[in-house]
Design a protein around this motif. Sequence first.
Motif, PDB file in Angstrom:
ATOM      1  N   ALA A 102       0.843  -1.300  -0.048  1.00  0.00           N
ATOM      2  CA  ALA A 102      -0.089  -0.085  -0.034  1.00  0.00           C
ATOM      3  C   ALA A 102       0.871   1.381  -0.063  1.00  0.00           C
ATOM      4  O   ALA A 102       1.634   1.483   0.904  1.00  0.00           O
ATOM      5  N   LEU A 103       0.612   1.917  -0.976  1.00  0.00           N
ATOM      6  CA  LEU A 103       1.279   3.453  -1.069  1.00  0.00           C
ATOM      7  C   LEU A 103       0.591   4.526  -0.466  1.00  0.00           C
ATOM      8  O   LEU A 103      -0.753   4.459  -0.901  1.00  0.00           O
ATOM      9  N   ASN A 104       1.082   5.553   0.273  1.00  0.00           N
ATOM     10  CA  ASN A 104       0.102   6.485   0.709  1.00  0.00           C
ATOM     11  C   ASN A 104      -0.194   7.578  -0.269  1.00  0.00           C
ATOM     12  O   ASN A 104       0.345   7.443  -1.037  1.00  0.00           O
ATOM     13  N   HIS A 122       5.374   6.976   1.504  1.00  0.00           N
ATOM     14  CA  HIS A 122       5.294   6.068   2.525  1.00  0.00           C
ATOM     15  C   HIS A 122       4.876   4.821   1.781  1.00  0.00           C
ATOM     16  O   HIS A 122       3.820   4.511   1.591  1.00  0.00           O
ATOM     17  N   LEU A 123       5.718   3.745   1.581  1.00  0.00           N
ATOM     18  CA  LEU A 123       5.230   2.442   0.920  1.00  0.00           C
ATOM     19  C   LEU A 123       5.554   1.462   2.041  1.00  0.00           C
ATOM     20  O   LEU A 123       6.363   1.214   2.740  1.00  0.00           O
ATOM     21  N   PRO A 183      -3.353   0.446   6.439  1.00  0.00           N
ATOM     22  CA  PRO A 183      -1.924   0.862   6.371  1.00  0.00           C
ATOM     23  C   PRO A 183      -1.635   1.992   6.040  1.00  0.00           C
ATOM     24  O   PRO A 183      -0.352   2.629   6.788  1.00  0.00           O
ATOM     25  N   HIS A 184      -2.528   2.907   6.011  1.00  0.00           N
ATOM     26  CA  HIS A 184      -2.190   4.462   5.811  1.00  0.00           C
ATOM     27  C   HIS A 184      -3.456   5.147   6.178  1.00  0.00           C
ATOM     28  O   HIS A 184      -4.677   4.911   6.207  1.00  0.00           O
ATOM     29  N   GLY A 185      -3.276   6.679   6.761  1.00  0.00           N
ATOM     30  CA  GLY A 185      -4.242   7.298   7.007  1.00  0.00           C
ATOM     31  C   GLY A 185      -5.606   7.205   8.081  1.00  0.00           C
ATOM     32  O   GLY A 185      -6.596   7.546   7.776  1.00  0.00           O
ATOM     33  N   ARG A 244       3.026   9.189  10.543  1.00  0.00           N
ATOM     34  CA  ARG A 244       2.326   8.074   9.706  1.00  0.00           C
ATOM     35  C   ARG A 244       1.955   6.931  10.724  1.00  0.00           C
ATOM     36  O   ARG A 244       2.440   6.581  11.643  1.00  0.00           O
TER      37      ARG A 244
END
Lengths: 345, 345, 345, 345
Positions: free
Chosen positions: A296-298, A303-304, C206-208, C224
Amino acid sequence: MKTGRARASVVGGGGYIGGEVVRLLLGHPEVELAQVTSTRHRGRPLRSVHPNLRDQTDLTYVTDDEVEACDVVFLAMPHGASMKSIDRWAALAPVVVDLSADFRLADHELRERYYPGPAPDPMWLSRFRTGIPELNRDALRGAKHIAVAGCMANAAILALHPLAAAGLVDGPVLVDARTGSSGGGRTPDEGSHHPERSGALRMAKPHGHRHIAEIQQACGVPVRMSVTAIEAVRGVQVACHVTPSRPITERELWAVFRAAYRDEPFIRLVRERSALHRLPEPKILSGTNFCDIGFALNAAGDHLVVVAAIDNLVKGGAGNAVQCLNIASGWDESAGLSFAGLHPV
Amino acid sequence: MKTGRARASVVGGGGYIGGEVVRLLLGHPEVELAQVTSTRHRGRPLRSVHPNLRDQTDLTYVTDDEVEACDVVFLAMPHGASMKSIDRWAALAPVVVDLSADFRLADHELRERYYPGPAPDPMWLSRFRTGIPELNRDALRGAKHIAVAGCMANAAILALHPLAAAGLVDGPVLVDARTGSSGGGRTPDEGSHHPERSGALRMAKPHGHRHIAEIQQACGVPVRMSVTAIEAVRGVQVACHVTPSRPITERELWAVFRAAYRDEPFIRLVRERSALHRLPEPKILSGTNFCDIGFALNAAGDHLVVVAAIDNLVKGGAGNAVQCLNIASGWDESAGLSFAGLHPV
Amino acid sequence: MKTGRARASVVGGGGYIGGEVVRLLLGHPEVELAQVTSTRHRGRPLRSVHPNLRDQTDLTYVTDDEVEACDVVFLAMPHGASMKSIDRWAALAPVVVDLSADFRLADHELRERYYPGPAPDPMWLSRFRTGIPELNRDALRGAKHIAVAGCMANAAILALHPLAAAGLVDGPVLVDARTGSSGGGRTPDEGSHHPERSGALRMAKPHGHRHIAEIQQACGVPVRMSVTAIEAVRGVQVACHVTPSRPITERELWAVFRAAYRDEPFIRLVRERSALHRLPEPKILSGTNFCDIGFALNAAGDHLVVVAAIDNLVKGGAGNAVQCLNIASGWDESAGLSFAGLHPV
Amino acid sequence: MKTGRARASVVGGGGYIGGEVVRLLLGHPEVELAQVTSTRHRGRPLRSVHPNLRDQTDLTYVTDDEVEACDVVFLAMPHGASMKSIDRWAALAPVVVDLSADFRLADHELRERYYPGPAPDPMWLSRFRTGIPELNRDALRGAKHIAVAGCMANAAILALHPLAAAGLVDGPVLVDARTGSSGGGRTPDEGSHHPERSGALRMAKPHGHRHIAEIQQACGVPVRMSVTAIEAVRGVQVACHVTPSRPITERELWAVFRAAYRDEPFIRLVRERSALHRLPEPKILSGTNFCDIGFALNAAGDHLVVVAAIDNLVKGGAGNAVQCLNIASGWDESAGLSFAGLHPV
């Protein structure tokens, strides 16, 4: 190899990795299980230690001294034991597959730092090929001595190598590894005692785990690694936090991973929309030789997170060893490794 | 007892039952924790063994030899150790609460059969009162020596005693007991090793468990008992399968249980319609001194299942011990035992 | 407040956070539980939903409309519901403690980004004080409207704030959060179905994650955050990976944390040598209001891992709310929060 | 059957039993998986529901209406659905294997009592053969319509039938069954919600479970059955408490069981001295078609506990169905069922 099935023996078959090698060899079409050693359990049937082997074999454990000449020997011993006895095993069998760390690290400095004990004989070290089919399949063809990768290292290497090889990794990678209890082996101690280990979320090793050495050797990027023991028996998951070296899109990343693993029989790229299966999890991989990889890439693209999951005893050990042997022997690479895993589980 | 708080020491505070006694005494309004022993951990802070005690106490472990005179001593040692050293503890403290099996069985024949080792001194045996408040509260008032019941035995006795006392039990009762891993104590072994114990459903003892002796002694009915280790750290559940001695209705059974336990502070009769909470389960009892009891009678009226659940370390040990001390000392019977348990958990 | 105990009502007491507020208030020396609402369970006893409340209260659920004037009301409703009904609750009680995210974010931009729905009335938003005692105890004294922090946010804030306040944090912090299933609330869905959720190691986010907003607001550093669902019912652990802004030693770090938390009743700094308890784990915190914090700095001094663990329903919600009320009301800050947690568990 | 592989379709392949049939058929040497239905998931790849099928098949779900003529159809639908639609499936395929309870009970009275809804067409009922190879292998040879046994029923029948057939069972047998969460199927509800179901020890059905009907029909002895939901996803264990009809020895019992099961490919008699593996446990059976059976007789010879363990989705459903098809089709009885299970797990 002779005509007929290859005769294989397993040294250290009372442990978890050794037991898993036995399980896989018993279902292998090209192999006949010859002997299995365990000093502690000598004379007892294999099923008394590994109850899943009930009705699968009549073999009883022998001692290491009783091992006879055969076609291939698997070494599933504690670190340090293989390097001491390698001459003997090599004299008994033309092919030796070692599951310890003894012959994994060609880089002297890395080995000194992470495995400060006695070093292996350089001659033997140079003979061993690294047991990671996805990275060096060609080197494994016809190989006689194979050093199978460590469990968490293997997962992290498979997650990171395509990116590192493409120059997409900037600065140190953080490998956040989570591991089940079977990775600690068969010997009970305070930390493995069920009332203490059950429900654990135990970051026993926040820095400096030995597997860093293998990952750095294979990927050529600096690695930080934190290891957390989680509530599971089998399973390793690594979440690798990567800063891309340049702006990149998800589409490009998919292309990189697809190019690397398109024809790999045991790598599955995971790309699900539903949160339930969005990124790889170890539980559905129990007993299988698969490494599931997703990422997952932000939104900002800086940020990967690359996630890989394996069964630590199979793709992280015994299964990878069998896959390497299959390649070395020119057999079907998937022979003996067909179990696809369960759901639910 | 002297004015001020009673000074209490715990012998065997490195184990699970002993640690639980410590936890409860630290929150007890009438007690001051004096000393806690552990030969193995001598000099180390209690929190190094029991991390839940962080910031709760500054005590460090002492050896048994270092125990000083105090008001009450709790013995949380392996079976057989209390009977050997009872003179010493009785000399140090006017009140001794023993959590082992040593002084539980007055019946010589039962004890010989289920605990075939050395027998306790008959004089001491006669001095000890059985630590089951619901059955012999009056005998516990002012008691100086108390033998706390075993964990599964206590649950089964509380489930069966009202029926047995009312003459409602015909023939042998089947006690199907399920137990978490903490009941096995602090010492790691092959059976407690997490990869082996996790997810267990292990009927290691299909017949003849020692706790039969206590149940028969307390209830006066023949008992068969099968014990299964289940996936849990804390918790004991007993399902007691009873053939009623005469036709009986649910209404009558409720009346029997209500009469027995109406005023009991730690017995809760469970009667829910929803399948989710229909019969007692241990998980919501973790940390509490409750024994939840419920039952189900089949339509034909000839098969009654009485289910009781406890936290094996609390109502099955340390909490029951504190409740007994509260009674013996004339304190509020619930002192130090107010935790009500969690949901969800 | 009037003389005598404060009368408190709980809106949304059928859920997990609301149930936990109820549990804590029932054991609170300064509070009398007045009413508990649940539209779905109206008229049913509280124990039918939360079986740990057996024998603890005779209350039955009422609807929101039936809530009467009282001294304090706790709002344990889904996000968005508090801001819609705040006028009504504020009219009924001089003190309102909200456990939703509605009044947590003063920063308009952050709120828009992470909670894109309707915004709260700015007047009401300005009245609410942030419910994090360790950061703004003074502001909470005498507070009438309190917005309690989110579970993972609270753990991360407590782990990072001392470092951020000391200017020791360089660049984005990676918060690797692990969470049990109770954080998802009471409503069953595919992801919470036991066969799917059991044994999960599921990086669904995974993000956000929304909690980033709170952490950034409180700590002033870019964050993050990756969230992994793990096999547990209760518990949150955050591993915060920090690049120190300058070379720093472990000794200095201890000084920073000690200065920040020396007098905090519910922060425990963890510093054990044994791997078994080296860094904080949630399991021993179940039911407690503690936040355990520890850290590890790598040899090079450029990778600091700060680990914090809490019970997501207590220090991550209901317990923190009660602690805030205690401060606001001038009571003993620990009132009703004395449970110290279990071991083993 | 035609030459070449048999084409098989699965109706209800979004559920757990149906998914397991799919998994087994994909590895079956004599079968080609034709179509898999799921109304809810129509058009989606099978892996989106069953992630273990990643890379195993490119099939997507179709609706029931889209099923085409084939060689065999497996029905994995809720109870009651097969009897309504049997004409249609029988018209599409010469062989129908039903995994529901619809055609299991030939005894009208038993069916009325335990399944009080609509009854199946007597003509169809008479056509179905009971899918228990160990009891009626001969009847299954060439069978066109097969009704596979229920999960707990199958385990209990395999445990009890040899004893009952030998006239060794006196009076009612108590079947104490323990079951994992997957037996409840794919649909989330309050009872399957992870925070509620995790760590359960829930005797939701102390009496009168439907599987009693099947056990009595097969064994001809009266049965009492208590069912407890335990912490597991897969797995059923039954502990059958039997009063022998005459004095009997362990040796005689072994002879009875050996005579019954000597040549059975999927029954393993367990006889270990070590407590660790003394009696069968389900965890090592996950994914396998084995039924492990063991027993213990008390010293007095009047209480016999027979324990059987299976994977409820395999030997308790999908695997048994495939075994029956193998027999019906004259194939190797073990085809597609070679997975031997894992240890540790």
